[in-house]
Design an enzyme around this catalytic site. Structure first.
Site, short mmCIF file in Angstrom:
data_model
loop_
_atom_site.label_atom_id
_atom_site.label_comp_id
_atom_site.label_asym_id
_atom_site.label_seq_id
_atom_site.Cartn_x
_atom_site.Cartn_y
_atom_site.Cartn_z
N ASP A 17 0.85 -1.13 -0.10
CA ASP A 17 0.02 0.15 0.07
C ASP A 17 0.72 1.36 -0.01
O ASP A 17 0.74 2.28 -0.38
CB ASP A 17 -1.06 0.10 1.24
CG ASP A 17 -0.08 -0.16 2.64
OD1 ASP A 17 0.86 -0.51 2.66
OD2 ASP A 17 -1.00 0.45 3.44
N GLU A 69 9.60 -10.85 -2.32
CA GLU A 69 10.52 -9.79 -2.40
C GLU A 69 12.00 -10.30 -2.58
O GLU A 69 12.75 -9.73 -3.29
CB GLU A 69 10.68 -8.80 -1.31
CG GLU A 69 9.06 -8.06 -1.26
CD GLU A 69 8.11 -8.48 -0.73
OE1 GLU A 69 7.12 -7.77 -0.35
OE2 GLU A 69 8.24 -9.61 -0.26
N HIS A 92 0.85 0.42 10.43
CA HIS A 92 1.15 -0.86 10.03
C HIS A 92 2.78 -0.86 9.51
O HIS A 92 2.99 0.12 8.93
CB HIS A 92 0.16 -1.48 9.43
CG HIS A 92 0.01 -0.86 7.90
ND1 HIS A 92 -0.68 0.35 7.86
CD2 HIS A 92 0.17 -1.17 6.81
CE1 HIS A 92 -0.75 0.47 6.69
NE2 HIS A 92 -0.20 -0.48 5.61
N HIS A 93 3.02 -2.09 9.44
CA HIS A 93 4.44 -2.18 8.70
C HIS A 93 5.74 -1.47 9.73
O HIS A 93 6.55 -1.39 9.12
CB HIS A 93 4.64 -1.92 7.37
CG HIS A 93 3.75 -2.72 6.51
ND1 HIS A 93 3.26 -3.82 6.94
CD2 HIS A 93 3.27 -2.66 5.14
CE1 HIS A 93 2.38 -4.38 5.60
NE2 HIS A 93 2.42 -3.52 4.84
N GLY A 101 27.09 -16.43 -2.45
CA GLY A 101 26.53 -17.87 -2.30
C GLY A 101 25.30 -18.03 -1.53
O GLY A 101 25.10 -18.88 -0.76
N ASP A 121 18.56 -29.86 -6.53
CA ASP A 121 16.93 -30.28 -6.17
C ASP A 121 16.78 -29.48 -4.71
O ASP A 121 15.82 -29.01 -4.35
CB ASP A 121 16.44 -31.64 -6.05
CG ASP A 121 17.64 -32.39 -5.20
OD1 ASP A 121 18.84 -31.81 -4.97
OD2 ASP A 121 17.49 -33.56 -4.91
N ASN A 170 19.91 -34.84 -6.82
CA ASN A 170 20.79 -35.60 -6.43
C ASN A 170 20.64 -35.71 -4.62
O ASN A 170 21.68 -35.93 -3.82
CB ASN A 170 22.42 -35.18 -6.60
CG ASN A 170 22.52 -33.81 -6.06
OD1 ASN A 170 21.37 -32.99 -5.44
ND2 ASN A 170 23.56 -33.00 -6.53
N GLY A 186 19.32 -33.90 -2.12
CA GLY A 186 19.60 -32.85 -1.10
C GLY A 186 20.60 -32.04 -1.20
O GLY A 186 21.08 -31.99 -2.42
N GLU A 195 26.74 -28.97 0.87
CA GLU A 195 26.73 -29.04 2.33
C GLU A 195 27.46 -30.27 2.50
O GLU A 195 28.35 -30.41 3.43
CB GLU A 195 25.54 -28.81 2.99
CG GLU A 195 24.86 -27.42 2.52
CD GLU A 195 25.38 -26.39 2.72
OE1 GLU A 195 26.53 -26.16 3.36
OE2 GLU A 195 24.99 -25.19 2.43
#
Length: 572
Positions: free
Chosen positions: A30, A52, A115-116, A417, A448, A475, A477, A481
């Site tokens: 708004d 966003e 608000h916000h 990253g 994925d 693959n 997951g 990591e």
């Protein structure tokens, strides 16, 4: 336009149009709705993203193709949701104009409980959060200086190649200001180098280049971001020096050029590339960004004494620093003053490593799709002028092994990253490519795990009839990591999805999309051979490509171990 007036928002939008922007990313709220009404009259298309964060990623991708982009969010909840993306643009030197619709100046003065807000009457707190990830931050509260402030912010965004923040209060949007400023184009020229200092630097660089026996050129990300690629490529042609790139500058140099030697990533490099770079008696480094993933865990084996560093805001020759000496002007002067006949090319310098011929590694056997087979292999399928987007993960490291055809633009986020970046960036890049050269293919490689963070933005691609090829690497997951820590840990697992239902679920109609599933090398090759049916189709396509759970590109395996050790060393 003498005597004519425009609204503040019209002035802002017309300046964006003058900079080459044709589409604006973001979400309505708004506090920005009235501002959004003015977009069509200025010749700007409203994209309308799913959230966003995705809008910020998309604006980043758009800017990497068009040179600059715009993002509009609403105050507080909207702008904060975009900040992770804007921070990435700041980190990686990408010019994004972040326009935030904020409450009226009257409400701000009263400290109204709107608000916000945080409910404490402080309307500056969110802008202050953006201060450290913005080259310039302006709030349009005085119509008398609104045009000047807008021009200042937009100029800084383009010249510094970093995001800027423009706060636009609701009661300022339609305020009238003189239009005549629009008659004068923005001055986007870099500040000139100090002549005496620059001349001294040029003389020193020239003498060092002439004295070198086996000099090499190393091109990095800021050469792209700060727009010196034309100068760099001319330098390569005229000097005929062996040239290398980093992961962040893939695509900056024509990889079919006979003097292109490959990708240098410190100890992660191919042995032949590493040998040439580290044996050089001069490294001409252009636009370096020596982050951990971009430098092989800080394992560059080049010495300061034998390195000339050209940057956007300084030049370094050995141990001597030249502040405020910009590489663009230095390169232009070098191109005009160097006697290229005096540059030595010893046998070692001539013998650059053979560039990748897009052949799989010798140890790659069987019919299972592995990284060592896939990434060199796809180079034979890529076409000139493709836009290739790789996700933070296996794809970012795998693409290092791919030799590009001429004119390929590579988009990745090696420094910041942020997992999930690539899907939003793909939307922005595909839209920018459609605006500039609709024949360019846009190809996304995403895992994925990353896909689950931002997949909604595919609906925006469908809405705007964008037609990227999305190669989804299944693959099981977060493999990147797993390579760093927790190979079998539950936190690196994800819920399996039915990926071939995604395009239809997000609104693609019959005839507007295609799905493919490939699990073997033969199926990959058969797909790539389909020509116009697949390789040049005019619909959005999703290819679900299965790879082993614990397989990873060579560069990621090495970097993962380095990262785990580095993280451990940094623990208190």
């Amino acid at each position: 336009m003498a005597g004519e007036t425009v609204t503040i928002v019209e002035y802002l939008y017309k300046r964006l149009y003058q900079l080459g922007i044709r589409s604006v990313h973001g979400l309505p709220g708004d506090y920005n709705l009235v501002a959004l009404d003015a977009l069509p009259a200025a010749g700007l298309q409203w994209v309308g993203n799913c959230n966003e964060l995705n809008a910020g990623y998309a604006a980043d991708g758009y800017a990497r193709i068009k040179g600059i982009s715009a993002l509009i969010t609403t105050f507080g909840v909207g702008e904060l949701s975009a900040l992770a993306a804007v921070a990435g643009s700041y980190s990686e030197h990408v010019p994004v104009v972040h326009i935030v619709g904020v409450p009226s100046t009257i409400a701000q003065k009263k400290g109204a409980l709107l608000h916000h807000t945080l409910g404490n009457g402080d309307f500056s707190v969110f802008a202050n959060m953006s201060r450290h990830i913005s080259e310039v931050l302006v709030s349009i509260t005085d119509p008398n200086i609104a045009a000047r402030e807008i021009d200042r912010a937009l100029t800084a965004c383009f010249v510094a190649a970093r995001p800027v923040y423009i706060g636009l209060p609701t009661d300022m949007v339609l305020r009238k200001i003189p239009a005549n400023g629009l008659d004068t184009p923005l001055d986007l020229a870099l500040h000139p180098n100090d002549p005496e200092t620059e001349a001294d630097a040029i003389q020193s660089i020239t003498e060092i280049i002439y004295a070198a026996n086996n000099a090499v050129i190393l091109v990095d990300a800021c050469a792209i971001r700060h727009r010196v690629i034309d100068e760099v490529n001319e330098l390569i042609d005229k000097t005929q020096l062996p040239t290398f790139v980093t992961p962040m500058s893939k695509g900056a140099v024509d990889e079919t050029h006979p003097r292109f030697g490959g990708v240098y990533v410190g100890d992660v490099s191919r042995p032949d590339v590493k040998a040439v770079i580290e044996a050089a008696d001069l490294v001409l480094s252009i636009g370096a960004l020596k982050s951990d993933f971009n430098s092989g865990g800080f394992t560059y084996r080049t010495t300061t004494k034998h390195t000339i560093e050209l940057h956007s805001d300084h030049t370094k020759i050995g141990f001597a620093m030249y502040p405020c000496i910009s590489m663009k002007y230095v390169l232009q002067k070098l191109l005009g003053t160097l006697d290229f006949q005096k540059i030595r090319h010893t046998e070692s310098a001539k013998s650059i490593p053979p560039t990748l011929e897009n052949k799989e590694a010798p140890e790659s056997t069987g019919d299972e799709i592995t990284h060592s087979w896939f990434w060199p292999h796809i180079g034979n399928w890529l076409q000139e002028n493709d836009v290739v987007i790789t996700e933070t993960g296996t794809a970012n490291f795998g693409i290092v092994e791919t030799r590009f055809p001429k004119g390929v633009t590579a988009i990745s986020q090696v420094l910041w990253g942020s997992i999930g970046y690539s899907v939003g960036a793909c939307q922005g890049a595909a839209l920018a490519a459609k605006e500039t050269n609709p024949s360019r293919r846009v190809i996304l490689f995403v895992g994925d795990g990353s896909f689950q963070l931002t997949f909604q933005e595919i609906s925006t691609m469908i809405r705007h009839k964008l037609t990227p090829i999305i190669v989804l690497i299944n693959n099981d997951g977060y493999t990147i990591e797993r390579m760093i820590h927790g190979a079998d840990a539950g936190y690196n697992d994800i819920q399996p999805w039915r990926h071939t239902n995604v395009l239809q679920t997000l609104g693609a109609k019959e005839g507007e999309y295609k799905n493919y599933v490939v699990k073997t090398r033969k199926e990959v090759d058969d797909l790539f051979k389909k020509g116009n049916e697949f390789s040049n189709a005019n619909v959005i396509q999703l290819v679900e490509l299965f790879m082993p759970k614990m397989d990873a590109p060579r560069a990621l395996k090495i970097t993962g171990k380095m990262s785990e050790k580095l993280n451990a060393k940094m623990e208190v």
